[in-house]
Scaffold this active site. Structure first.
Site, PDB file in Angstrom:
ATOM      1  N   TYR A  92      31.957  37.296  39.267  1.00 19.31           N
ATOM      2  CA  TYR A  92      33.349  36.920  39.516  1.00 19.31           C
ATOM      3  C   TYR A  92      33.739  35.737  38.631  1.00 19.31           C
ATOM      4  O   TYR A  92      33.062  34.710  38.631  1.00 19.31           O
ATOM      5  CB  TYR A  92      33.565  36.554  40.980  1.00 19.31           C
ATOM      6  CG  TYR A  92      33.550  37.718  41.946  1.00 19.31           C
ATOM      7  CD1 TYR A  92      33.597  39.044  41.502  1.00 19.31           C
ATOM      8  CD2 TYR A  92      33.496  37.498  43.318  1.00 19.31           C
ATOM      9  CE1 TYR A  92      33.577  40.104  42.397  1.00 19.31           C
ATOM     10  CE2 TYR A  92      33.476  38.560  44.221  1.00 19.31           C
ATOM     11  CZ  TYR A  92      33.513  39.860  43.746  1.00 19.31           C
ATOM     12  OH  TYR A  92      33.493  40.904  44.643  1.00 19.31           O
ATOM     13  N   GLY A 112      47.518  44.947  47.992  1.00 17.78           N
ATOM     14  CA  GLY A 112      48.871  44.466  48.250  1.00 17.78           C
ATOM     15  C   GLY A 112      49.838  45.545  48.688  1.00 17.78           C
ATOM     16  O   GLY A 112      50.954  45.248  49.130  1.00 17.78           O
TER      17      GLY A 112
END
Length: 350
Positions: free
Chosen positions: A57, A215
């Protein structure tokens, strides 16, 4: 904050897990350490203790930031990180994959970046289909014996892999699988075919990435006025933002409005109702606080049934055979309605 026991591990973890994929600079969706700290503080102030990261990440910066954030009270936190992917820009075939060499070097590098002596939950990030299950499991078990990790998990792997690993645990005394990390939301329910029943059978915890479907289930694509202009869609969302999933999101908005909560809170509450721990990320502390409020949202049976119906999916063979009257009648001796069948995956005939 409310807490759950992670499978049979005995670990007490928050019902929402803090996702830190955005911690660190380098992308338009990621955030600086200062901004990440405000999100972390909002999470911990509410009692959160479960943190998810990975070796790759933000090029490893996420682990470094997490390490600095937890340093003042490390023992309070359950830290989960993952290996399998190589760091960006590194041209070395053995720097990736789930074999013992990759695990060993990735684990040592993660411990160094996090600045900790051990990792609470160490997870395979995905399955490379080249390394035998037994090699991966033995290497993970050896890492536990060495005191470098406490528990192990498997992320984004087929259910048969987890089942085989559990067989090694039972027959050879290797460490049990404490957690599976999988994509799960109202628009992506495919783990209900194999993974959720497997988790119930072996008492394995499940954490869900993308519980808001990137989302889509937050309302930002269905509630925005036309004057707001086009919304940015990440590459992982392009395929998912179709007519079916827009319909699910719009129906979710109506349910959320009726309950007096946000769409995100209703979507997260649905995931938690399945005994699954959502991994929630945020770019702002107020966004994190909104997500955390989902822990207090209780969905009644009627609402759960409504959400299940609007997000129904094709379970495929052999599960859709349970929609046929003949196997239902013959398979249960004509007494299906009189038999108590726990966790029955099909429908009951009218």
């Amino acid at each position: 904050m409310q807490y759950s026991i992670l499978g049979r591990s005995g670990l007490r973890v928050s019902r929402l897990c803090l996702g830190t994929m955005t911690f660190g600079p380098g992308a338009d969706w990621s955030r600086s350490e200062e901004e990440s700290r405000t999100v972390f503080d909002a999470y911990t102030e509410a009692g959160g203790n479960f943190i998810d990261t990975a070796n790759m990440y933000t090029g490893g910066e996420s682990e470094r930031i997490v390490g600095r954030l937890v340093a003042a009270d490390r023992e309070r936190f359950v830290i989960s990180t993952k290996y399998t992917n190589a760091l960006p820009g590194r041209a070395d075939p053995n720097a990736a994959g789930m074999h013992r060499k990759s695990l060993t070097q990735s684990l040592d590098a993660s411990l160094k970046r996090l600045g900790v002596d051990y990792i609470d939950l160490y997870m395979v990030h995905w399955w490379d289909f080249t390394t035998p299950v037994e090699e991966v499991h033995r290497a993970l078990d050896d890492a536990i014996s060495a005191g470098k990790i406490l528990h192990v998990g498997l992320s984004d792997v087929p259910a048969w892999v987890v089942s085989r690993a559990q067989a090694f645990h039972e027959l050879r005394g290797l460490c049990p699988i404490s957690c599976m990390q999988l994509e799960y939301s109202l628009v992506q329910r495919s783990i209900e075919r194999e993974h959720l029943p497997l988790a119930q059978a072996y008492d394995i915890g499940i954490t869900a990435w993308s519980p808001l479907a990137g989302g889509i289930l937050s309302g930002k694509y269905t509630r925005a006025a036309p004057s707001d202009g086009p919304k940015r869609v990440d590459s992982m969302q392009l395929q998912a933002l179709d007519e079916r999933n827009r319909g699910i999101a719009a129906a979710l908005d109506q349910v959320a409005d009726r309950l007096g909560v946000t769409s995100s809170q209703a979507a997260l509450a649905w995931v938690m109702s399945r005994g699954v721990i959502p991994i929630v990320g945020a770019t702002r502390p107020e966004q994190m606080r909104e997500n955390l409020a989902a822990c207090s949202v209780q969905l009644d049976a009627q609402t759960l049934a409504e959400l299940d119906e609007i997000s129904a999916f094709d379970k495929g063979h052999p599960y859709n055979m349970l929609d046929w009257d003949m196997p239902i009648s013959l398979g249960y001796g004509g007494m299906f309605d009189q038999i108590d069948i726990p966790r029955f995956p099909g429908r009951r005939p009218a």
